[in-house]
Design a protein around this motif. Structure first.
Motif, PDB file in Angstrom:
ATOM      1  N   LEU A 139      12.940  -2.802   4.264  1.00  0.00           N
ATOM      2  CA  LEU A 139      12.037  -3.495   3.340  1.00  0.00           C
ATOM      3  C   LEU A 139      11.111  -4.473   4.060  1.00  0.00           C
ATOM      4  N   GLN A 155       7.578 -11.797   0.702  1.00  0.00           N
ATOM      5  CA  GLN A 155       8.857 -11.730   1.415  1.00  0.00           C
ATOM      6  C   GLN A 155      10.015 -12.137   0.508  1.00  0.00           C
ATOM      7  N   LYS A 157      10.152 -11.697  -2.668  1.00  0.00           N
ATOM      8  CA  LYS A 157      10.391 -10.578  -3.582  1.00  0.00           C
ATOM      9  C   LYS A 157      11.223  -9.496  -2.900  1.00  0.00           C
ATOM     10  N   ARG A 158      10.960  -9.238  -1.609  1.00  0.00           N
ATOM     11  CA  ARG A 158      11.691  -8.203  -0.888  1.00  0.00           C
ATOM     12  C   ARG A 158      13.146  -8.610  -0.630  1.00  0.00           C
ATOM     13  N   HIS A 180       4.146  -5.838  -3.211  1.00  0.00           N
ATOM     14  CA  HIS A 180       4.414  -6.553  -1.946  1.00  0.00           C
ATOM     15  C   HIS A 180       5.201  -5.710  -0.941  1.00  0.00           C
ATOM     16  N   LEU A 181       5.396  -4.418  -1.211  1.00  0.00           N
ATOM     17  CA  LEU A 181       6.010  -3.535  -0.231  1.00  0.00           C
ATOM     18  C   LEU A 181       4.924  -2.733   0.470  1.00  0.00           C
ATOM     19  N   ALA A 185       8.005   1.135   3.108  1.00  0.00           N
ATOM     20  CA  ALA A 185       9.084   0.495   2.345  1.00  0.00           C
ATOM     21  C   ALA A 185       9.173   1.100   0.940  1.00  0.00           C
TER      22      ALA A 185
END
Length: 624
Positions: A139, A155, A157-158, A180-181, A185
């Protein structure tokens, strides 16, 4: 087996009802996505179904013996913890066993330690931390000791996503998990969810993701939830059928309404002299026909300043941060109608490159020369920087009172907002009341209202609903300027770009002709190319007979047929390389969209053929 049931849910914000008397259920093994327009209440509904917020009315019930994992759009993490501590703080039997083992180890209690070790063995938790590290790495999180307080929003969120996934809950509830990926990912998450036998409920606008992961789509539209058994492609087909049937019913209702309206006007004013049942039916029909609405169309056909001969020339561009090289002597000359996608893992320098092209960041070395007619429109990932107490109409009027369309007509700020799907009431809402997707749509409007002819779009698909995405794609396809796009939406990139810059690390940038899927297929084919390996000989077994070799050179001689093949391959590779130069020249000269696409495909085919023939040539060359 029913995992979740919701009965007669209702939710209202102020004078706006998001949904009323909504009933919904999820069974074991379902993989359900909730879709709908921005502001329709998808996130609110998901929050209620997850048990994180109460409805105004109605009941949500989870099966008692199941575990539920929930990923919020804005995860609440403990800033004082490290990344690894946050993930280990989740809830699961394995995590409980890991924590118990660590506590017993620290206390020195041998009885507790033996019990903890037994639990670790029984739950197969010994390699759990290694699994967490692998998942975080996939991720895009590699510093496991980093404090949460230093992480960016993406970051965080991941990390929150990893914490939810590693718990392996029976019911997984995810709000926009692909935001956000980076592309790799997203594909990892896609494969993970496809191979996981759990039950899934999510909100997402990623069309490839929806199509490949989900087996059920629930559309929230006008306060009602329409459920379709099947993937996203099936949903589109059935939605079209439903809308056509609704349009036909609406036409019939309106014809009936017109007849009844004439009857009402002809009759005496005194209500007692009319048939009351018919008056009641008329009132109901009036409400029914006036309540119907269309989604409207987002018209983005705005006037644009014409581009001159010189557009943007980049020569030997270099940039580094400390020991990390982002760009190393990158050179490219942009041409008219260039449609470029930027591909690379997070942190590879995509945003840095865009900031340098638009003059927001200086390179360490190299030259950027911009044509005099170029007008950039830069749509960034950053949140809309506007006062929360400012009205939407005022935000637009601060930039432009009126706008010119491509056909010469003018539109007012009010009309333009309507074309961006902001109705009259929404235009006078404060920015603070807008949903995330509505803020993004407003931000996009503010970029386009300035008449750019070179669009640079950094994750433009985040938080936009599918209706807006489709129309934005249509606009960009007809846009006569240059476009550079960074997006995690693979469908969006595949439809729009004609070649990609791949940031491969160490400052290297590959210019690949084709869209994202073309590049991935080429890259995967490169990985599948077998490499010669030495086969181990088992002990106590005689080695295989050694082939006949030329005693003077130590090499096996080529047969007559192989010698001819070797000589032919040299000529074929030279011919292919010459043809590639010719096609690249044609591509650089421009042409129709169909021609450009065909030439790009031919270059891709040539590259693949050259790679195959070169591998064979090298194999034969060892024995020449």
């Amino acid at each position: 087996m029913n995992y979740l049931s919701a009965e007669n849910l209702s939710k209202t914000y102020g004078d706006r009802t998001l949904f009323r008397n909504l009933t919904f259920g999820i069974n074991r093994g379902d993989k359900v996505a909730i879709v709908g327009a921005n502001g329709s209440g998808k996130t609110t509904l998901l929050t209620i179904l997850a048990g994180a917020a109460p409805p105004d009315a109605g009941v949500v019930t989870h099966r008692k013996d199941i575990t539920v994992g929930y990923l919020d759009q804005q995860p609440d993490l403990n800033d004082a913890m490290t990344v690894m501590e946050v993930v280990l703080a989740g809830e699961s039997a394995q995590l409980d066993a890991v924590r118990a083992y660590e506590q017993a180890l620290a206390s020195g209690d041998h009885t507790a330690l033996e019990r903890a070790m037994s639990d670790m063995e029984k739950l197969e938790a010994w390699d759990y931390e290694a699994q967490i590290r692998q998942m975080l790495g996939e991720l895009g999180i590699h510093d496991f000791d980093q404090r949460v307080s230093s992480l960016s929003g993406g970051q965080r969120k991941r990390v929150a996503l990893a914490r939810v996934l590693i718990q392996n809950p029976d019911l997984l509830i995810l709000d926009e998990p692909t935001n956000h990926l980076d592309l790799e990912a997203i594909e990892y998450l896609e494969n993970y969810l496809n191979t996981n036998n759990g039950t899934l409920l999510m909100v997402s606008h990623d069309r490839y993701f929806l199509d490949r992961v989900c087996n059920q789509i629930a559309e929230l539209d006008g306060g009602q939830l329409y459920t379709y058994k099947g993937n996203y492609a099936y949903f589109l087909e059935k939605k079209d059928e439903r809308e056509q049937a609704a349009a036909s019913e609406l036409a019939k209702d309106r014809n009936t309404f017109r007849r009844e309206l004439e009857w009402m006007r002809r009759q005496p004013k005194a209500r007692g002299t009319k048939a009351q049942y018919r008056i009641d039916a008329f009132d109901e029909l009036k409400e029914k026909t006036s309540g119907k609405r269309s989604d409207g169309e987002l018209d983005l056909n705005l006037r644009m300043t014409r581009l001159g001969t010189k557009i943007l020339e980049v020569e030997n561009l270099s940039k580094r941060y400390g020991n990390k090289v982002l760009l190393d002597h990158f050179t490219y000359t942009f041409k008219r109608f260039d449609r470029v996608g930027l591909i690379g893992k997070n942190g590879m320098g995509k945003t840095t490159l865009m900031n340098m092209l638009t003059g927001l960041l200086r390179p360490d070395s190299g030259k950027i020369s911009t044509g005099g007619t170029v007008k950039f429109g830069y749509y960034t990932q950053s949140e809309l920087d506007l006062p929360e107490n400012q009205r939407v109409i005022d935000v637009v009027q601060d930039v432009a009172e009126v706008m010119k369309l491509a056909n010469g007509d003018t539109v007012t700020a009010t009309q333009l907002l309507s074309r961006f799907l902001f109705d009259r009431s929404k235009q006078y809402d404060y920015v603070a009341k807008l949903s995330g997707g509505e803020k993004r749509r407003l931000q996009l409007l503010l970029v386009l209202v300035q008449n750019p002819n070179f669009l640079i779009l950094d994750e433009p698909t985040n938080d936009l609903d599918i209706t807006t995405l489709n129309v934005l794609e249509d606009f960009l396809l007809s846009f006569s300027g240059c476009v550079m796009i960074v997006t995690h939406d693979r469908y969006f990139m595949d439809r729009l770009v004609e070649h990609v810059f791949v940031l491969e690390g160490e400052g290297k940038v590959r210019d690949y002709p084709g869209n994202y899927t073309d590049y991935r297929e080429w890259r995967d084919s490169q990985k599948r190319t077998p490499e010669p390996t030495k086969q181990a000989v088992p002990k106590n077994q005689p080695a295989a007979p050694t082939p006949t070799v030329n005693t003077s050179t130590g090499k096996r001689k080529l047969s007559f047929k192989e010698q001819k093949e070797y000589e032919t391959l040299e000529k074929e590779i030279d011919s292919l390389e010459q043809r590639k130069l010719e096609v690249v020249e044609l591509l650089n000269g421009g042409g129709h969209h169909e021609q450009l696409t065909a030439w790009a495909r031919e270059i891709e085919t040539i590259d693949q053929t050259v790679a195959e023939k070169s591998d064979r040539w090298l194999e034969l060359a060892e024995h020449v």
